[in-house]
Design a protein around this motif. Sequence first.
Motif, mmCIF file in Angstrom:
data_model
loop_
_atom_site.group_PDB
_atom_site.id
_atom_site.type_symbol
_atom_site.label_atom_id
_atom_site.label_comp_id
_atom_site.label_asym_id
_atom_site.label_seq_id
_atom_site.Cartn_x
_atom_site.Cartn_y
_atom_site.Cartn_z
ATOM 1 N N UNK A 32 0.957 -1.124 0.061
ATOM 2 C CA UNK A 32 -0.076 0.006 0.051
ATOM 3 C C UNK A 32 0.803 1.363 0.106
ATOM 4 N N UNK A 33 2.270 1.179 0.333
ATOM 5 C CA UNK A 33 2.937 2.557 0.332
ATOM 6 C C UNK A 33 4.494 1.907 0.434
ATOM 7 N N UNK A 34 5.479 3.004 0.055
ATOM 8 C CA UNK A 34 6.834 2.787 0.124
ATOM 9 C C UNK A 34 7.061 4.311 0.686
ATOM 10 N N UNK A 35 8.242 3.928 1.441
ATOM 11 C CA UNK A 35 8.929 4.997 2.153
ATOM 12 C C UNK A 35 10.341 5.091 2.092
ATOM 13 N N UNK A 36 11.143 5.911 2.017
ATOM 14 C CA UNK A 36 12.619 6.245 1.870
ATOM 15 C C UNK A 36 13.147 6.757 3.218
ATOM 16 N N UNK A 37 12.648 7.732 3.734
ATOM 17 C CA UNK A 37 12.941 8.572 4.857
ATOM 18 C C UNK A 37 12.099 8.205 6.341
ATOM 19 N N UNK A 38 12.871 8.581 7.731
ATOM 20 C CA UNK A 38 12.390 8.261 8.644
ATOM 21 C C UNK A 38 10.915 9.211 8.582
ATOM 22 N N UNK A 39 10.872 10.331 8.327
ATOM 23 C CA UNK A 39 9.782 11.178 8.458
ATOM 24 C C UNK A 39 8.662 10.566 7.800
ATOM 25 N N UNK A 40 9.014 10.183 6.516
ATOM 26 C CA UNK A 40 7.858 9.673 5.549
ATOM 27 C C UNK A 40 7.294 8.266 6.155
ATOM 28 N N UNK A 41 8.164 7.432 6.633
ATOM 29 C CA UNK A 41 7.721 6.034 7.158
ATOM 30 C C UNK A 41 6.790 6.402 8.597
ATOM 31 N N UNK A 42 7.155 7.262 9.251
ATOM 32 C CA UNK A 42 6.216 7.553 10.435
ATOM 33 C C UNK A 42 4.985 7.890 9.976
ATOM 34 N N UNK A 43 4.846 9.032 9.084
ATOM 35 C CA UNK A 43 3.697 9.513 8.651
ATOM 36 C C UNK A 43 2.731 8.307 7.988
ATOM 37 N N UNK A 44 3.372 7.468 7.119
ATOM 38 C CA UNK A 44 2.520 6.398 6.493
ATOM 39 C C UNK A 44 2.246 5.342 7.482
ATOM 40 N N UNK A 45 2.838 4.925 8.250
ATOM 41 C CA UNK A 45 2.647 3.989 9.185
ATOM 42 C C UNK A 45 1.430 4.243 9.913
ATOM 43 N N UNK A 46 1.434 5.609 10.772
ATOM 44 C CA UNK A 46 0.468 6.112 11.624
ATOM 45 C C UNK A 46 -0.979 6.270 10.808
ATOM 46 N N UNK A 47 -0.743 6.687 9.302
ATOM 47 C CA UNK A 47 -1.841 7.045 8.582
ATOM 48 C C UNK A 47 -2.683 5.908 8.102
ATOM 49 N N UNK A 48 -1.793 4.805 7.550
ATOM 50 C CA UNK A 48 -2.307 3.811 6.775
ATOM 51 C C UNK A 48 -2.538 2.578 7.600
ATOM 52 N N UNK A 49 -1.752 2.415 8.884
ATOM 53 C CA UNK A 49 -1.929 1.516 9.983
ATOM 54 C C UNK A 49 -1.756 0.005 9.242
ATOM 55 N N UNK A 50 -0.583 -0.339 8.861
ATOM 56 C CA UNK A 50 -0.497 -1.609 7.829
ATOM 57 C C UNK A 50 -0.616 -2.712 8.830
ATOM 58 N N UNK A 51 -0.597 -4.156 8.223
ATOM 59 C CA UNK A 51 -0.628 -5.234 8.855
ATOM 60 C C UNK A 51 0.945 -5.790 8.885
ATOM 61 N N UNK A 52 1.801 -5.316 7.716
ATOM 62 C CA UNK A 52 3.068 -5.855 7.954
ATOM 63 C C UNK A 52 3.891 -4.743 7.188
ATOM 64 N N UNK A 53 5.203 -4.675 7.808
ATOM 65 C CA UNK A 53 6.383 -3.749 7.526
ATOM 66 C C UNK A 53 7.566 -4.095 7.292
ATOM 67 N N UNK A 54 8.050 -4.101 5.955
ATOM 68 C CA UNK A 54 9.419 -4.397 5.712
ATOM 69 C C UNK A 54 10.139 -3.421 5.845
ATOM 70 N N UNK A 55 11.123 -3.241 6.790
ATOM 71 C CA UNK A 55 12.074 -1.882 6.951
ATOM 72 C C UNK A 55 13.540 -2.240 7.087
ATOM 73 N N UNK A 56 14.108 -1.525 6.187
ATOM 74 C CA UNK A 56 15.760 -1.273 6.289
ATOM 75 C C UNK A 56 16.150 -0.701 7.538
ATOM 76 N N UNK A 57 17.334 -1.121 8.175
ATOM 77 C CA UNK A 57 17.839 -0.472 9.247
ATOM 78 C C UNK A 57 18.427 0.828 9.129
ATOM 79 N N UNK A 58 19.104 0.781 8.155
ATOM 80 C CA UNK A 58 19.840 2.282 7.787
ATOM 81 C C UNK A 58 18.885 2.898 6.568
ATOM 82 N N UNK A 59 18.260 4.152 6.748
ATOM 83 C CA UNK A 59 17.593 4.866 5.967
ATOM 84 C C UNK A 59 18.347 6.178 5.642
#
Length: 246
Positions: A32-59
């Motif tokens: 449902x979404x992609x993110x490249x930065x910390x800020x973008x990831x935080x906004x997308x997770x809180x807004x879209x409320x995913x069931x699953x997140x794949x996350x790189x450690x280093x952004x």
Amino acid sequence: MYKTIIIEDEQRIREALSIMLEMVAQDQIQIIAYAESVEEAVKLIDRLKPDLVFMDIMLQNGTGFDVLKQISFNSFHLIFTTAYEQHAINAFKYSAIDYLLKPIDPDELKTAIERIALLQERVLEKQQLTELQQNLSKTPDRIILPTQEAMYVVKLEQILRCETSGSYTTFFLNDGRKIMVSKPLKNYEDLLEPPMFFRIHQSHLINVNSIVSYSREGMVHMNDKSVVPISRGKKEQFFKLMKEEN
């Protein structure tokens, strides 16, 4: 169908992971979404409320840990993706946090999806993240043991012995506690290594420092008054280790 967000700052890796997910879990995953930065990831997770997140450690401008500290919504399955070497891989295992090693293997990805399908709704415990961050910066001296009731943080020196039965392993601690986890002993063998630990038998792994006595016939007496057999194939290696310890 898992609503999924991919947090990764390298485009080629995002694309490769998307293609693999379509290959191995087309009926289970909806990106449902992609993110490249910390800020973008935080906004997308809180807004879209995913069931699953794949996350790189280093952004781009921080780490996956920064994301996890800032989000309000945390009721999702998390799989870290990492290019770290063996020391860091063990850190993930000690912390009981799921991960995929880059370059991501399709079979391992499929297994990871199947693994989360067996879990109920999951909230990643803060203690797990704290342990992971600490373990990434030093040699781990604690391990997290996940059960259905709780996440137990156990110092390695507290573990007297482990006994496996089928796909379950019971950890016997020096304070008398027993913790049963739904994983076979082989999952922990590369974390509980010599010289402190020794896989003495197919069903038993012991803390060498908790041995009271042992016999040439192949029986080891532990300080919790248990008696553990030495398998025939392990005798020579065990006696050699004991000689070196002395």
